[in-house]
Design a protein around this motif. Sequence first.
Motif, PDB file in Angstrom:
ATOM      1  N   MET A  53       6.318  15.281  31.109  1.00 36.28           N
ATOM      2  CA  MET A  53       7.318  16.040  30.369  1.00 36.28           C
ATOM      3  C   MET A  53       7.082  17.542  30.518  1.00 36.28           C
ATOM      4  O   MET A  53       8.026  18.319  30.712  1.00 36.28           O
ATOM      5  CB  MET A  53       7.301  15.661  28.896  1.00 36.28           C
ATOM      6  N   GLY A  54       5.824  17.950  30.423  1.00 38.30           N
ATOM      7  CA  GLY A  54       5.514  19.366  30.542  1.00 38.30           C
ATOM      8  C   GLY A  54       5.751  19.930  31.920  1.00 38.30           C
ATOM      9  O   GLY A  54       5.938  21.134  32.088  1.00 38.30           O
ATOM     10  N   SER A  55       5.764  19.052  32.937  1.00 33.96           N
ATOM     11  CA  SER A  55       5.938  19.496  34.325  1.00 33.96           C
ATOM     12  C   SER A  55       7.387  19.487  34.778  1.00 33.96           C
ATOM     13  O   SER A  55       7.670  19.736  35.948  1.00 33.96           O
ATOM     14  CB  SER A  55       5.102  18.615  35.262  1.00 33.96           C
ATOM     15  N   GLY A  56       8.309  19.138  33.859  1.00 31.24           N
ATOM     16  CA  GLY A  56       9.729  19.246  34.186  1.00 31.24           C
ATOM     17  C   GLY A  56      10.392  17.968  34.641  1.00 31.24           C
ATOM     18  O   GLY A  56      11.310  18.008  35.460  1.00 31.24           O
ATOM     19  N   VAL A  57       9.960  16.818  34.120  1.00 32.45           N
ATOM     20  CA  VAL A  57      10.575  15.536  34.464  1.00 32.45           C
ATOM     21  C   VAL A  57      11.553  15.146  33.360  1.00 32.45           C
ATOM     22  O   VAL A  57      11.258  15.342  32.177  1.00 32.45           O
ATOM     23  CB  VAL A  57       9.499  14.441  34.637  1.00 32.45           C
ATOM     24  N   HIS A  58      12.707  14.603  33.727  1.00 33.60           N
ATOM     25  CA  HIS A  58      13.679  14.240  32.691  1.00 33.60           C
ATOM     26  C   HIS A  58      13.193  13.033  31.898  1.00 33.60           C
ATOM     27  O   HIS A  58      12.397  12.208  32.375  1.00 33.60           O
ATOM     28  CB  HIS A  58      15.069  14.000  33.286  1.00 33.60           C
ATOM     29  N   THR A  59      13.680  12.904  30.676  1.00 39.26           N
ATOM     30  CA  THR A  59      13.114  11.994  29.679  1.00 39.26           C
ATOM     31  C   THR A  59      13.138  10.537  30.114  1.00 39.26           C
ATOM     32  O   THR A  59      12.147   9.816  29.949  1.00 39.26           O
ATOM     33  CB  THR A  59      13.875  12.145  28.354  1.00 39.26           C
ATOM     34  N   SER A  60      14.244  10.063  30.659  1.00 39.56           N
ATOM     35  CA  SER A  60      14.345   8.639  30.998  1.00 39.56           C
ATOM     36  C   SER A  60      13.318   8.248  32.051  1.00 39.56           C
ATOM     37  O   SER A  60      12.768   7.136  32.015  1.00 39.56           O
ATOM     38  CB  SER A  60      15.760   8.308  31.496  1.00 39.56           C
ATOM     39  N   ARG A  61      13.026   9.150  32.970  1.00 37.45           N
ATOM     40  CA  ARG A  61      12.035   8.835  34.004  1.00 37.45           C
ATOM     41  C   ARG A  61      10.635   8.754  33.402  1.00 37.45           C
ATOM     42  O   ARG A  61       9.840   7.896  33.781  1.00 37.45           O
ATOM     43  CB  ARG A  61      12.069   9.881  35.114  1.00 37.45           C
ATOM     44  N   VAL A  62      10.346   9.638  32.456  1.00 35.33           N
ATOM     45  CA  VAL A  62       9.041   9.595  31.781  1.00 35.33           C
ATOM     46  C   VAL A  62       8.868   8.268  31.061  1.00 35.33           C
ATOM     47  O   VAL A  62       7.807   7.628  31.148  1.00 35.33           O
ATOM     48  CB  VAL A  62       8.914  10.767  30.786  1.00 35.33           C
ATOM     49  N   ILE A  63       9.903   7.831  30.364  1.00 35.81           N
ATOM     50  CA  ILE A  63       9.817   6.575  29.616  1.00 35.81           C
ATOM     51  C   ILE A  63       9.705   5.384  30.568  1.00 35.81           C
ATOM     52  O   ILE A  63       8.913   4.461  30.340  1.00 35.81           O
ATOM     53  CB  ILE A  63      11.027   6.436  28.680  1.00 35.81           C
ATOM     54  N   ARG A  64      10.486   5.380  31.640  1.00 34.15           N
ATOM     55  CA  ARG A  64      10.403   4.272  32.608  1.00 34.15           C
ATOM     56  C   ARG A  64       9.001   4.172  33.206  1.00 34.15           C
ATOM     57  O   ARG A  64       8.424   3.081  33.297  1.00 34.15           O
ATOM     58  CB  ARG A  64      11.433   4.464  33.727  1.00 34.15           C
ATOM     59  N   LEU A  75       3.720  23.729  30.735  1.00 31.36           N
ATOM     60  CA  LEU A  75       3.204  23.792  32.095  1.00 31.36           C
ATOM     61  C   LEU A  75       4.282  24.329  33.033  1.00 31.36           C
ATOM     62  O   LEU A  75       5.475  24.219  32.742  1.00 31.36           O
ATOM     63  CB  LEU A  75       2.776  22.398  32.578  1.00 31.36           C
ATOM     64  N   PRO A  76       3.887  24.902  34.163  1.00 29.23           N
ATOM     65  CA  PRO A  76       4.887  25.292  35.158  1.00 29.23           C
ATOM     66  C   PRO A  76       5.539  24.065  35.781  1.00 29.23           C
ATOM     67  O   PRO A  76       4.943  22.982  35.807  1.00 29.23           O
ATOM     68  CB  PRO A  76       4.058  26.074  36.200  1.00 29.23           C
ATOM     69  N   ILE A  77       6.768  24.217  36.244  1.00 34.40           N
ATOM     70  CA  ILE A  77       7.458  23.120  36.903  1.00 34.40           C
ATOM     71  C   ILE A  77       6.645  22.675  38.115  1.00 34.40           C
ATOM     72  O   ILE A  77       6.222  23.493  38.925  1.00 34.40           O
ATOM     73  CB  ILE A  77       8.867  23.555  37.348  1.00 34.40           C
ATOM     74  N   ASN A  78       6.430  21.372  38.229  1.00 38.80           N
ATOM     75  CA  ASN A  78       5.587  20.857  39.310  1.00 38.80           C
ATOM     76  C   ASN A  78       6.185  19.561  39.842  1.00 38.80           C
ATOM     77  O   ASN A  78       6.034  18.502  39.233  1.00 38.80           O
ATOM     78  CB  ASN A  78       4.160  20.628  38.797  1.00 38.80           C
ATOM     79  N   GLY A  88      16.633  26.647  36.191  1.00 37.81           N
ATOM     80  CA  GLY A  88      17.483  25.602  36.752  1.00 37.81           C
ATOM     81  C   GLY A  88      17.060  24.202  36.366  1.00 37.81           C
ATOM     82  O   GLY A  88      17.900  23.353  36.025  1.00 37.81           O
ATOM     83  N   VAL A  89      15.748  23.936  36.401  1.00 42.45           N
ATOM     84  CA  VAL A  89      15.266  22.584  36.078  1.00 42.45           C
ATOM     85  C   VAL A  89      15.558  22.201  34.629  1.00 42.45           C
ATOM     86  O   VAL A  89      16.061  21.096  34.370  1.00 42.45           O
ATOM     87  CB  VAL A  89      13.762  22.460  36.405  1.00 42.45           C
ATOM     88  N   PRO A  90      15.280  23.054  33.627  1.00 42.10           N
ATOM     89  CA  PRO A  90      15.652  22.693  32.254  1.00 42.10           C
ATOM     90  C   PRO A  90      17.145  22.462  32.070  1.00 42.10           C
ATOM     91  O   PRO A  90      17.546  21.576  31.305  1.00 42.10           O
ATOM     92  CB  PRO A  90      15.179  23.907  31.432  1.00 42.10           C
ATOM     93  N   LEU A  91      17.973  23.239  32.767  1.00 39.97           N
ATOM     94  CA  LEU A  91      19.417  23.038  32.670  1.00 39.97           C
ATOM     95  C   LEU A  91      19.815  21.667  33.214  1.00 39.97           C
ATOM     96  O   LEU A  91      20.590  20.924  32.590  1.00 39.97           O
ATOM     97  CB  LEU A  91      20.156  24.141  33.437  1.00 39.97           C
TER      98      LEU A  91
END
Length: 258
Positions: free
Chosen positions: A24-35, A79-82, A210-213
């Motif tokens: 989550m801190g590295s810029g991954v959208h929520t559904s992917r984190v949960i999956r 964290l920075p986007i990674n 861009g990534v948060p948007l």
Amino acid sequence: MQRNNHDPLKETAEFISEYAGLLMGSGVHTSRVIRNSKRISASLGTELKASIFQRSIIFYVIDKETGESYGEVVEIPSLPINFEYNSELSGLSWEACDNHLTLSELKEKFYQITASQRLHPQLLLLLVGLANASFCRLFGGDWISTLIVFLATFVGFFLRTKLNAKGVNHYIVFIASSLVASVCASSILLFNSQTSDIAITTSVLFLIPGVPLINGVIDIVEGYTLTGIARLINAFLLIICIAIGLSFTLWIVKDSLL
């Protein structure tokens, strides 16, 4: 009930919470984190229930055999986007599922990924500067403007990195970085360039969130409305901060631009 430090269910919950928090801190959208998290949980013989918010995650890991559960709350690190973490940690969840890795094996591979060498900071500075300079050229800037934007981006991104390292509020960081980058770019006015306006406006593009948007829109579309709205609001506030810094520069050099 108090659980001992070597309880497998507790260790599983702690590992998954650390794994998901990093994603989550590295810029991954929520559904992917949960999956990904549920995939790892299932590979370890447990069921995962999770609620993800903008700044924290609440987990409940349930043992499928005994029905016992353990809850864990973790703060999402800033964290920075990674995208490397995105790819490699997602791959780790599939490896856990396909190869039935044990928790100790998962931890070992996880820490190998997080400890691996990333882009050197100076190389990152160079690449960000080149990328922003390319935008200037793409939007019609001449070669002098392109060079000025490269240098301005280099200075602005360097300042952003240093301020972030000192723990300065990220809204202040964006205002300061936007101001410094655009002021540096305004030196193009000394060369009587016909594309000075392009140089000044493109000098702050490296700050656009861009990534948060994108993640905010994805979260809302996929049903994680609260997280998506929070991400979009944060992104819009950052854009306002960029505009504030740029506005100060335009106010300073307005006579030269007219």
